[in-house]
Design a protein around this motif. Structure first.
Motif, short mmCIF file in Angstrom:
data_model
loop_
_atom_site.label_atom_id
_atom_site.label_comp_id
_atom_site.label_asym_id
_atom_site.label_seq_id
_atom_site.Cartn_x
_atom_site.Cartn_y
_atom_site.Cartn_z
N SER A 204 33.48 67.31 -1.79
CA SER A 204 33.61 68.61 -2.50
C SER A 204 32.39 69.40 -2.38
O SER A 204 32.38 70.60 -1.96
N ILE A 205 31.29 68.71 -2.44
CA ILE A 205 30.01 69.40 -2.42
C ILE A 205 29.66 69.78 -0.83
O ILE A 205 29.09 71.06 -0.60
N LEU A 206 29.89 68.86 -0.11
CA LEU A 206 29.80 69.35 1.44
C LEU A 206 30.60 70.49 1.83
O LEU A 206 30.02 71.28 2.85
N CYS A 207 31.79 70.42 1.18
CA CYS A 207 32.63 71.59 1.80
C CYS A 207 32.04 72.95 1.35
O CYS A 207 32.18 73.95 2.00
N GLU A 208 31.51 72.73 0.22
CA GLU A 208 30.96 74.25 -0.44
C GLU A 208 29.80 74.66 0.44
O GLU A 208 29.60 75.92 0.53
N TRP A 209 29.03 73.80 0.81
CA TRP A 209 27.93 74.04 1.76
C TRP A 209 28.19 74.53 2.82
O TRP A 209 27.43 75.34 3.60
N LEU A 210 29.41 74.01 3.60
CA LEU A 210 29.77 74.26 4.90
C LEU A 210 30.70 75.39 5.05
O LEU A 210 31.24 75.78 6.19
N THR A 211 30.98 75.99 3.76
CA THR A 211 32.01 77.08 3.91
C THR A 211 31.32 78.32 4.52
O THR A 211 30.52 78.89 3.58
N PRO A 212 31.76 79.14 5.38
CA PRO A 212 31.26 80.30 5.88
C PRO A 212 31.18 81.47 4.74
O PRO A 212 32.11 81.41 3.97
N THR A 213 30.38 82.36 4.65
CA THR A 213 30.22 83.50 3.66
C THR A 213 31.39 84.13 3.92
O THR A 213 31.87 84.57 4.73
N GLY A 214 32.22 84.47 2.55
CA GLY A 214 33.22 85.43 2.65
C GLY A 214 34.60 84.58 2.77
O GLY A 214 35.76 85.17 3.06
N HIS A 215 34.49 83.25 3.14
CA HIS A 215 35.64 82.38 2.83
C HIS A 215 35.69 81.47 1.76
O HIS A 215 34.77 81.14 1.19
N SER A 216 36.97 80.87 1.61
CA SER A 216 37.28 80.18 0.71
C SER A 216 37.12 78.33 1.00
O SER A 216 37.28 77.82 -0.02
N HIS A 217 37.50 78.52 2.11
CA HIS A 217 37.36 77.08 2.78
C HIS A 217 36.58 76.96 4.21
O HIS A 217 36.54 77.87 4.88
N PRO A 218 36.07 75.73 4.37
CA PRO A 218 35.29 75.30 5.85
C PRO A 218 36.12 75.26 6.91
O PRO A 218 37.31 75.10 6.84
N ASP A 219 35.80 75.78 8.08
CA ASP A 219 36.54 75.63 9.15
C ASP A 219 36.81 74.17 9.52
O ASP A 219 36.41 73.28 8.85
N VAL A 220 37.31 73.95 10.78
CA VAL A 220 37.59 72.49 11.10
C VAL A 220 36.50 71.83 11.19
O VAL A 220 36.40 70.66 10.82
N LEU A 221 35.46 72.35 11.84
CA LEU A 221 34.33 71.71 12.19
C LEU A 221 33.66 71.27 10.92
O LEU A 221 33.02 70.04 10.63
#
Length: 311
Positions: A204-221
């Motif tokens: 959960s923490i890593l997904c927050e850090w890796l989510t691009p600005t303006g998006h609610s979820h991280p991309d596949v990478l």
């Protein structure tokens, strides 16, 4: 849908990681210190490629159920906590909420995984155990072990006790009772509760850090990196109890060495030093990264597909 997505992710993960899991169990249950490549070479020489897949059929059949329960329990616990604390299941959970939900997920899965873990460990180590027993001196003198000669793998020549996962479960239940099927469950409980709390929290923490600005979820990478790193951190926490669990579950073959969890910890540390608790750590972490990359990508893809279909 979390139950279905978890099942899909689990099957994909076990397909990637099982050979390394077999090597890990061999290293952890071997009384002597054994390196990774030495173990791989020895297994291949004695048992060929099939040795790396011993006991695979049972995990493939059960991992979908176990993974489904793990992800489903986590998500449902988190939803109930959010509803209780914030009045809505859509509220953003605190890290404490995620940790508690992950802890609950680890506790629940133990009741399903313990019998399959016993069968898996027994099948993965039975050739190794029989070779050790043959090397022990008998009452009439040292046992003569004939030199290795070209021919069928050692597993075919030894007359193995367990012919497969189902036969292993039936044999253990008949010889050792229900208690035998849940041997090592105390170590499994300690392993999974803490590791799954770490697993879901770190993801959960890593997904927050890796989510691009303006998006609610991280991309596949981002999902790949977060899933892989979460798996590594979870296994770093889990490895000490994983070593003890493997030893307790393999202990039913021949004379019992350990009287319980604490006795196994004390005996192992006294005979082999504190480093024994971290046997297989590097291998666990190397295996965890690709396996959990696949698990979370498959899980998130299944969820997104379902949301798209049922909108």
């Amino acid at each position: 849908m979390d139950f279905v997505a978890g099942a899909i992710g689990g099957v994909c993960g076990v397909a990637v990681g099982y050979p390394l899991d077999t090597v890990k169990v061999r290293i952890q249950t071997e009384p002597k210190s054994m390196g990774l490549w030495c173990c791989v070479r020895d297994m291949y020489r004695r048992e060929r490629v099939w040795g790396f897949y011993r006991g695979l059929s049972l995990p493939v059949c059960t991992v979908s159920l176990v993974s489904s329960v793990s992800f489903g329990t986590y998500r449902h616990c988190l939803s109930h906590i959010c509803r209780f604390r914030y009045g809505s299941t859509d509220a953003k959970p605190a890290r404490t909420d995620i940790t508690l939900s992950g802890f609950a997920s680890g506790l629940v899965r133990v009741f399903l995984t313990s019998p399959t873990e016993v069968a898996k460990v027994r099948l993965q180590t039975q050739t190794q155990t029989q070779m050790q027993q043959r090397r022990r001196p008998s009452a009439s003198g040292p046992s003569a072990v004939p030199p290795q000669s070209p021919g069928p793998p050692a597993s075919l020549a030894l007359g193995l006790k367990y012919r497969g996962p189902l036969h292993c479960l039936i044999t253990v239940a008949r010889e050792e009772g229900l208690r035998g099927l849940y041997q090592g469950s105390s170590a499994l409980l300690l392993r999974d509760s803490h590791s799954f709390a770490t697993y879901f929290l770190s993801y959960s923490i890593l997904c927050e850090w890796l989510t691009p600005t303006g998006h609610s979820h991280p991309d596949v990478l981002g999902v790949l990196v977060a899933g892989g790193c979460a798996g590594v951190l979870a296994w770093a926490v889990a490895t000490p109890m994983d070593v003890i669990k493997s030893r307790l579950q393999a202990d039913g073959q021949g004379l019992r060495r350990y009287q319980g969890l604490l006795h196994c910890v004390v005996t192992s540390v006294r005979e082999e030093g504190p480093r024994v608790l971290f046997k297989g750590l590097v291998l666990n972490c190397c295996r965890a990264f690709p396996v959990n990359m696949v698990v979370f990508v498959a899980y998130e893809a299944a969820l997104r597909l379902a949301r798209g279909l049922f909108k």
